[in-house]
Design a protein around this motif. Structure first.
Motif, PDB file in Angstrom:
ATOM      1  N   GLU A 136       0.834  -1.209   0.000  1.00 51.57           N
ATOM      2  CA  GLU A 136       0.000   0.000   0.000  1.00 51.57           C
ATOM      3  C   GLU A 136       0.866   1.256   0.000  1.00 51.57           C
ATOM      4  OE1 GLU A 136      -2.628  -0.281   3.322  1.00 51.57           O
ATOM      5  OE2 GLU A 136      -3.726  -2.009   2.519  1.00 51.57           O
ATOM      6  N   THR A 137       1.925   1.237   0.814  1.00 54.37           N
ATOM      7  CA  THR A 137       2.824   2.388   0.876  1.00 54.37           C
ATOM      8  C   THR A 137       3.488   2.627  -0.478  1.00 54.37           C
ATOM      9  OG1 THR A 137       3.256   1.940   3.213  1.00 54.37           O
ATOM     10  CG2 THR A 137       4.821   3.362   2.079  1.00 54.37           C
ATOM     11  N   VAL A 138       3.919   1.550  -1.133  1.00 56.22           N
ATOM     12  CA  VAL A 138       4.550   1.687  -2.454  1.00 56.22           C
ATOM     13  C   VAL A 138       3.543   2.234  -3.461  1.00 56.22           C
ATOM     14  CG1 VAL A 138       5.525   0.355  -4.379  1.00 56.22           C
ATOM     15  CG2 VAL A 138       6.344  -0.032  -2.059  1.00 56.22           C
ATOM     16  N   ASP A 139       2.283   1.772  -3.385  1.00 55.41           N
ATOM     17  CA  ASP A 139       1.256   2.308  -4.287  1.00 55.41           C
ATOM     18  C   ASP A 139       1.045   3.805  -4.049  1.00 55.41           C
ATOM     19  OD1 ASP A 139       0.857  -0.112  -5.510  1.00 55.41           O
ATOM     20  OD2 ASP A 139      -0.882  -0.677  -4.259  1.00 55.41           O
ATOM     21  N   GLY A 140       1.004   4.201  -2.768  1.00 57.73           N
ATOM     22  CA  GLY A 140       0.852   5.630  -2.446  1.00 57.73           C
ATOM     23  C   GLY A 140       2.040   6.437  -2.942  1.00 57.73           C
ATOM     24  N   LEU A 141       3.235   5.886  -2.768  1.00 56.67           N
ATOM     25  CA  LEU A 141       4.435   6.583  -3.257  1.00 56.67           C
ATOM     26  C   LEU A 141       4.424   6.702  -4.772  1.00 56.67           C
ATOM     27  CD1 LEU A 141       7.292   5.127  -1.024  1.00 56.67           C
ATOM     28  CD2 LEU A 141       6.390   7.443  -1.019  1.00 56.67           C
ATOM     29  N   GLY A 152       1.776   7.001  -6.674  1.00 57.03           N
ATOM     30  CA  GLY A 152       0.841   8.083  -7.010  1.00 57.03           C
ATOM     31  C   GLY A 152       1.463   9.449  -6.741  1.00 57.03           C
ATOM     32  N   GLN A 153       2.133   9.579  -5.598  1.00 60.52           N
ATOM     33  CA  GLN A 153       2.788  10.856  -5.273  1.00 60.52           C
ATOM     34  C   GLN A 153       3.908  11.149  -6.254  1.00 60.52           C
ATOM     35  OE1 GLN A 153       4.034  10.644  -1.189  1.00 60.52           O
ATOM     36  NE2 GLN A 153       1.951  10.819  -0.382  1.00 60.52           N
ATOM     37  N   LEU A 154       4.629  10.104  -6.654  1.00 65.73           N
ATOM     38  CA  LEU A 154       5.724  10.291  -7.607  1.00 65.73           C
ATOM     39  C   LEU A 154       5.191  10.736  -8.963  1.00 65.73           C
ATOM     40  CD1 LEU A 154       8.753  10.062  -7.928  1.00 65.73           C
ATOM     41  CD2 LEU A 154       8.458   7.692  -8.633  1.00 65.73           C
ATOM     42  N   GLN A 155       4.026  10.202  -9.372  1.00 67.36           N
ATOM     43  CA  GLN A 155       3.429  10.649 -10.624  1.00 67.36           C
ATOM     44  C   GLN A 155       3.020  12.116 -10.536  1.00 67.36           C
ATOM     45  OE1 GLN A 155       0.242   7.915 -11.398  1.00 67.36           O
ATOM     46  NE2 GLN A 155       1.592   6.325 -12.240  1.00 67.36           N
ATOM     47  N   LEU A 170       4.366  14.355  -8.557  1.00 67.63           N
ATOM     48  CA  LEU A 170       5.615  15.127  -8.505  1.00 67.63           C
ATOM     49  C   LEU A 170       6.227  15.249  -9.893  1.00 67.63           C
ATOM     50  CD1 LEU A 170       7.623  16.520  -6.585  1.00 67.63           C
ATOM     51  CD2 LEU A 170       8.788  14.321  -6.378  1.00 67.63           C
ATOM     52  N   THR A 171       6.150  14.175 -10.662  1.00 68.96           N
ATOM     53  CA  THR A 171       6.668  14.208 -12.034  1.00 68.96           C
ATOM     54  C   THR A 171       5.882  15.208 -12.875  1.00 68.96           C
ATOM     55  OG1 THR A 171       7.313  11.886 -11.851  1.00 68.96           O
ATOM     56  CG2 THR A 171       7.158  12.781 -14.061  1.00 68.96           C
ATOM     57  N   LYS A 172       4.565  15.204 -12.716  1.00 70.40           N
ATOM     58  CA  LYS A 172       3.719  16.147 -13.466  1.00 70.40           C
ATOM     59  C   LYS A 172       4.053  17.591 -13.088  1.00 70.40           C
ATOM     60  CE  LYS A 172      -1.119  17.315 -14.308  1.00 70.40           C
ATOM     61  NZ  LYS A 172      -2.509  17.059 -13.935  1.00 70.40           N
ATOM     62  N   GLU A 173       4.163  17.865 -11.778  1.00 68.12           N
ATOM     63  CA  GLU A 173       4.498  19.224 -11.331  1.00 68.12           C
ATOM     64  C   GLU A 173       5.886  19.630 -11.795  1.00 68.12           C
ATOM     65  OE1 GLU A 173       3.894  19.740  -7.144  1.00 68.12           O
ATOM     66  OE2 GLU A 173       1.817  19.063  -7.235  1.00 68.12           O
TER      67      GLU A 173
END
Length: 160
Positions: free
Chosen positions: A39-44, A46-49, A51-54
């Motif tokens: 779950e933590t890896v899935d959340g990371l 999503g956050q990484l995506q 962050l990549t977009k920003e």
């Protein structure tokens, strides 16, 4: 002894059962931990995506800003060149004024005697003018009257 063998087999079976239960509990706990990590890896992810977009948007804005700065820098270069041209014009004007000033100064030095004579003659003319005004102010007919105490006045010229 046979009983001993049965007891040993029962003890071994109980021990194996306890081992299996302990192993099952450990594996269950490991399963929970691995699920939490997943779950933590899935959340990371999503956050990484996000962050990549920003980061991509920030890079795009940075490129636009760099282009804007480049354009303004080019415009500023034209302004600097114009100011430099104005400075050169003022330099030329100053040199022209210096030449004219030195020319006038040289003429004044050459004609110094004539200028001094003009100043002297103008002082003489001013003095004569001042005397003329004094004379006109004292009497309109050009005569000056002096009074002596106790003496009668004589009629002036033009009186009958």
């Amino acid at each position: 002894m046979e009983n001993l063998l049965y007891i040993a087999a029962i003890v071994a079976a109980v021990a194996f059962l306890i081992l299996c239960i302990a192993l099952a509990m450990t594996l269950g706990s490991l399963k929970k931990t691995l699920n939490s990590v997943a779950e933590t890896v899935d959340g990371l992810e999503g956050q990484l995506q996000g962050l990549t977009k920003e980061s991509t948007e920030l890079l795009h804005k940075t490129n636009l800003l760099a282009e804007d700065i480049q354009e303004k820098s080019e415009k500023l270069n034209t302004v600097v060149q114009a100011v430099q041209g104005v400075g050169e014009s003022f330099g030329n004007l100053n040199s022209s004024v210096r030449r004219i000033t030195s020319s006038v100064s040289a003429e004044v030095e050459r004609n110094e005697d004539k200028i001094a004579q003009v100043v002297q003659w103008s002082n003489v003319v001013m003095g004569i003018r001042d005397k003329w005004k004094e004379r006109k102010g004292a009497g309109s007919d050009g005569w000056t009257e002096y009074t002596v105490p106790g003496q009668k006045r004589l009629p002036g010229p033009g009186a009958q």
